[in-house]
Write a protein that holds these residues in place. Sequence first.
Motif, mmCIF file in Angstrom:
data_model
loop_
_atom_site.group_PDB
_atom_site.id
_atom_site.type_symbol
_atom_site.label_atom_id
_atom_site.label_comp_id
_atom_site.label_asym_id
_atom_site.label_seq_id
_atom_site.Cartn_x
_atom_site.Cartn_y
_atom_site.Cartn_z
ATOM 1 N N ARG A 13 0.836 -1.202 0.000
ATOM 2 C CA ARG A 13 0.000 0.000 0.000
ATOM 3 C C ARG A 13 0.874 1.257 0.000
ATOM 4 N NH1 ARG A 13 -5.368 -0.197 1.155
ATOM 5 N NH2 ARG A 13 -6.410 1.821 1.280
ATOM 6 N N ALA A 14 1.934 1.249 0.823
ATOM 7 C CA ALA A 14 2.831 2.406 0.861
ATOM 8 C C ALA A 14 3.509 2.606 -0.493
ATOM 9 C CB ALA A 14 3.881 2.211 1.956
ATOM 10 N N GLU A 15 3.892 1.518 -1.144
ATOM 11 C CA GLU A 15 4.532 1.622 -2.456
ATOM 12 C C GLU A 15 3.557 2.127 -3.516
ATOM 13 O OE1 GLU A 15 6.270 -2.157 -3.338
ATOM 14 O OE2 GLU A 15 7.888 -1.929 -1.870
ATOM 15 N N LEU A 16 2.303 1.714 -3.437
ATOM 16 C CA LEU A 16 1.305 2.218 -4.371
ATOM 17 C C LEU A 16 1.106 3.723 -4.200
ATOM 18 C CD1 LEU A 16 -1.349 -0.646 -4.170
ATOM 19 C CD2 LEU A 16 -0.087 0.029 -6.222
ATOM 20 N N ILE A 17 1.065 4.168 -2.964
ATOM 21 C CA ILE A 17 0.883 5.598 -2.705
ATOM 22 C C ILE A 17 2.084 6.377 -3.207
ATOM 23 C CG2 ILE A 17 0.732 7.337 -0.877
ATOM 24 C CD1 ILE A 17 -1.045 5.387 0.673
ATOM 25 N N GLU A 18 3.293 5.865 -2.960
ATOM 26 C CA GLU A 18 4.491 6.572 -3.415
ATOM 27 C C GLU A 18 4.586 6.585 -4.936
ATOM 28 O OE1 GLU A 18 7.815 8.802 -3.656
ATOM 29 O OE2 GLU A 18 6.446 8.513 -1.962
ATOM 30 N N ALA A 19 4.308 5.442 -5.579
ATOM 31 C CA ALA A 19 4.332 5.403 -7.045
ATOM 32 C C ALA A 19 3.258 6.318 -7.617
ATOM 33 C CB ALA A 19 4.124 3.968 -7.534
ATOM 34 N N GLY A 20 2.073 6.295 -7.015
ATOM 35 C CA GLY A 20 1.009 7.181 -7.461
ATOM 36 C C GLY A 20 1.413 8.640 -7.319
ATOM 37 N N ARG A 21 2.072 8.970 -6.224
ATOM 38 C CA ARG A 21 2.508 10.337 -6.009
ATOM 39 C C ARG A 21 3.439 10.788 -7.134
ATOM 40 N NH1 ARG A 21 6.430 13.474 -4.906
ATOM 41 N NH2 ARG A 21 6.193 15.282 -3.531
ATOM 42 N N GLU A 22 4.425 9.972 -7.469
ATOM 43 C CA GLU A 22 5.385 10.333 -8.509
ATOM 44 C C GLU A 22 4.704 10.493 -9.870
ATOM 45 O OE1 GLU A 22 8.508 7.484 -8.488
ATOM 46 O OE2 GLU A 22 9.164 7.945 -6.441
ATOM 47 N N LEU A 23 3.785 9.596 -10.183
ATOM 48 C CA LEU A 23 3.122 9.638 -11.486
ATOM 49 C C LEU A 23 2.103 10.776 -11.576
ATOM 50 C CD1 LEU A 23 2.728 5.793 -11.928
ATOM 51 C CD2 LEU A 23 4.080 7.297 -13.405
ATOM 52 N N PHE A 24 1.313 10.972 -10.518
ATOM 53 C CA PHE A 24 0.359 12.078 -10.517
ATOM 54 C C PHE A 24 1.097 13.414 -10.580
ATOM 55 C CE2 PHE A 24 -2.542 9.069 -8.007
ATOM 56 C CZ PHE A 24 -3.252 8.709 -9.137
ATOM 57 N N ASP A 25 2.239 13.479 -9.918
ATOM 58 C CA ASP A 25 3.042 14.693 -9.931
ATOM 59 C C ASP A 25 3.523 14.997 -11.340
ATOM 60 O OD1 ASP A 25 4.665 16.817 -9.314
ATOM 61 O OD2 ASP A 25 6.143 15.682 -8.195
ATOM 62 N N ARG A 26 3.993 13.981 -12.050
ATOM 63 C CA ARG A 26 4.560 14.170 -13.389
ATOM 64 C C ARG A 26 3.499 14.348 -14.470
ATOM 65 N NH1 ARG A 26 8.412 9.340 -14.715
ATOM 66 N NH2 ARG A 26 8.539 10.504 -16.679
ATOM 67 N N PHE A 27 2.427 13.550 -14.402
ATOM 68 C CA PHE A 27 1.482 13.487 -15.516
ATOM 69 C C PHE A 27 0.079 13.993 -15.188
ATOM 70 C CE2 PHE A 27 4.477 9.856 -16.110
ATOM 71 C CZ PHE A 27 5.165 10.379 -17.195
#
Length: 215
Positions: A13-27
């Motif tokens: 869950r923590a990895e999903l949130i972190e990956a989501g953060r990076e992708l939402f930030d970029r795209f």
Amino acid sequence: MSGFSAAERERIRAELIEAGRELFDRFGFERTRIKDVTEAVGIGTSTFYQFFDSKEALYVAVLRVERAALEREIESAVEVADGPREEVRALLRTMFREVRSNPLISRLIVDGELRALQDRLSAAEAASIDADARNAVDVVDAGDAGDAELPLASRWAAVEGFRFDDPELVDALFHALVFVARSRDAPIGGSDVAYERVEDALIDTIVAGLFAADE
């Protein structure tokens, strides 16, 4: 969630949130796909739905973590300030900086995306996301399901010499002011005045206007 231990569930869950953060930030939200997130974490799409019911739910979780991080930044800046005037100055500098440098914070505060998305979630899902955000970070007075709130508004409204005694008005005032942070890359009245000078002058003017002259 059979097949995962409690520790594994927490990690994924923590990895999903972190990956989501990076992708939402970029795209941004619209251009980010669930598949992009799961590939970044190394899990299948079906596994994603064991943790979040939708992309919207993941985005809300990300924004709530960002909100908590912003509140910690504000608290750190304010707690070393010397008196209410410098507290206000520290808060404004922090908020302006974060809105300029962090697209997610800009969407959270200026665009109000967290409130809009949470309105589309079920009560159970919103409660689950809230619990996850609190477990992931040390939330400082995160408040209810609204946008980033300013827990200092009530305290400042009660300070003698502060011109406004309505915490909601004070909170709304600070939120309105952060829109100026988006003007950094735009011409300022056609002049060559550096944005930093404009921001400093604006903050000085706001602080002077919020307190009585003898405070």
